[in-house]
Motif scaffolding. Structure first.
Motif, short mmCIF file in Angstrom:
data_model
loop_
_atom_site.label_atom_id
_atom_site.label_comp_id
_atom_site.label_asym_id
_atom_site.label_seq_id
_atom_site.Cartn_x
_atom_site.Cartn_y
_atom_site.Cartn_z
N GLY A 64 0.80 -1.21 0.00
CA GLY A 64 0.00 0.00 0.00
C GLY A 64 0.84 1.27 0.00
O GLY A 64 0.49 2.26 -0.64
N TYR A 65 1.94 1.24 0.72
CA TYR A 65 2.81 2.42 0.77
C TYR A 65 3.94 2.35 -0.24
O TYR A 65 4.64 3.33 -0.47
CB TYR A 65 3.38 2.59 2.18
CG TYR A 65 2.32 3.01 3.16
CD1 TYR A 65 1.80 4.29 3.13
CD2 TYR A 65 1.81 2.11 4.08
CE1 TYR A 65 0.81 4.68 4.02
CE2 TYR A 65 0.82 2.49 4.97
CZ TYR A 65 0.33 3.77 4.94
OH TYR A 65 -0.65 4.14 5.80
N LEU A 66 4.11 1.20 -0.87
CA LEU A 66 5.19 1.03 -1.82
C LEU A 66 5.02 1.96 -3.03
O LEU A 66 5.99 2.53 -3.50
CB LEU A 66 5.24 -0.43 -2.28
CG LEU A 66 6.51 -0.90 -2.93
CD1 LEU A 66 7.68 -0.73 -1.99
CD2 LEU A 66 6.38 -2.36 -3.33
N ASP A 67 3.78 2.12 -3.49
CA ASP A 67 3.57 3.02 -4.63
C ASP A 67 3.90 4.45 -4.26
O ASP A 67 4.45 5.20 -5.06
CB ASP A 67 2.17 2.88 -5.20
CG ASP A 67 1.08 3.35 -4.27
OD1 ASP A 67 1.31 3.33 -3.04
OD2 ASP A 67 0.00 3.72 -4.75
N ASP A 68 3.60 4.87 -3.02
CA ASP A 68 3.92 6.23 -2.59
C ASP A 68 5.43 6.43 -2.44
O ASP A 68 5.95 7.51 -2.71
CB ASP A 68 3.25 6.55 -1.26
CG ASP A 68 1.73 6.60 -1.39
OD1 ASP A 68 1.25 6.93 -2.48
OD2 ASP A 68 1.04 6.30 -0.40
N LEU A 69 6.12 5.40 -2.03
CA LEU A 69 7.57 5.50 -1.81
C LEU A 69 8.38 5.35 -3.09
O LEU A 69 9.53 5.78 -3.15
CB LEU A 69 8.03 4.44 -0.80
CG LEU A 69 7.52 4.62 0.62
CD1 LEU A 69 7.92 3.44 1.48
CD2 LEU A 69 8.05 5.91 1.22
N ILE A 70 7.80 4.72 -4.11
CA ILE A 70 8.54 4.48 -5.34
C ILE A 70 7.98 5.26 -6.53
O ILE A 70 8.70 5.98 -7.22
CB ILE A 70 8.59 2.97 -5.67
CG1 ILE A 70 9.39 2.25 -4.58
CG2 ILE A 70 9.19 2.72 -7.03
CD1 ILE A 70 9.38 0.75 -4.71
N LEU A 71 6.68 5.14 -6.79
CA LEU A 71 6.09 5.75 -7.99
C LEU A 71 6.14 7.27 -7.97
O LEU A 71 6.46 7.90 -8.98
CB LEU A 71 4.65 5.28 -8.16
CG LEU A 71 4.45 3.82 -8.54
CD1 LEU A 71 2.97 3.50 -8.65
CD2 LEU A 71 5.16 3.49 -9.83
N VAL A 72 5.81 7.87 -6.84
CA VAL A 72 5.78 9.34 -6.78
C VAL A 72 7.17 9.93 -7.00
O VAL A 72 7.33 10.81 -7.86
CB VAL A 72 5.14 9.83 -5.46
CG1 VAL A 72 5.29 11.33 -5.32
CG2 VAL A 72 3.66 9.45 -5.42
N PRO A 73 8.22 9.48 -6.27
CA PRO A 73 9.54 10.06 -6.54
C PRO A 73 10.04 9.82 -7.97
O PRO A 73 10.64 10.71 -8.58
CB PRO A 73 10.46 9.35 -5.53
CG PRO A 73 9.55 8.95 -4.42
CD PRO A 73 8.26 8.61 -5.08
#
Length: 129
Positions: A64-73
């Protein structure tokens, strides 16, 4: 305990810088001297970063938080590379205080992100069920 505090402080600094970059990207998107295809990428990246809707919901453990930690940056770095350096530097200077009053709201970008999520969800449902 000292090393843990340093890691947390470094992470806070990176998040603050990421917020500043997102603010600068939103300002760059409003400029006339930025190409339309760059604006499209910026709208998608900023819209996704500020949207409460994620590709992978946050309640799913780890992923769930992986997309926020990888995709956004990754999206932010890609969008920054499309914008000329002088324009990006001007926008960075202007974006110093953009998040002081909370997240800026962009309903068009949010609508695009919702539309994309609905499209992906519909495709998955029709394809695999």
């Amino acid at each position: 305990m000292g090393i843990f505090k340093k890691i947390i402080n470094d992470f806070k600094i990176k998040v603050k810088n990421l917020k500043k970059e997102i603010g600068a990207l939103s300002l760059a998107c409003k400029r006339r001297d930025v190409p339309w295809y760059t604006k499209l990428v910026v709208v998608l990246v900023v819209g996704y970063a500020l949207s409460p809707i994620d590709l992978i919901p946050d309640f799913i453990p780890v992923l769930g938080y992986l997309d926020d930690l990888i995709l956004v940056p990754i999206g932010v770095v890609f969008a920054i590379r499309l914008i000329p350096k002088d324009i990006m530097n001007e926008c960075r200077e202007q974006s110093e205080d953009i998040f002081k009053e909370g997240k800026p709201r962009n309903w068009v970008a949010g609508g695009i992100i919702i539309f994309i999520c609905i499209g992906i969800f519909t495709y998955v449902i029709t394809r695999f069920l």
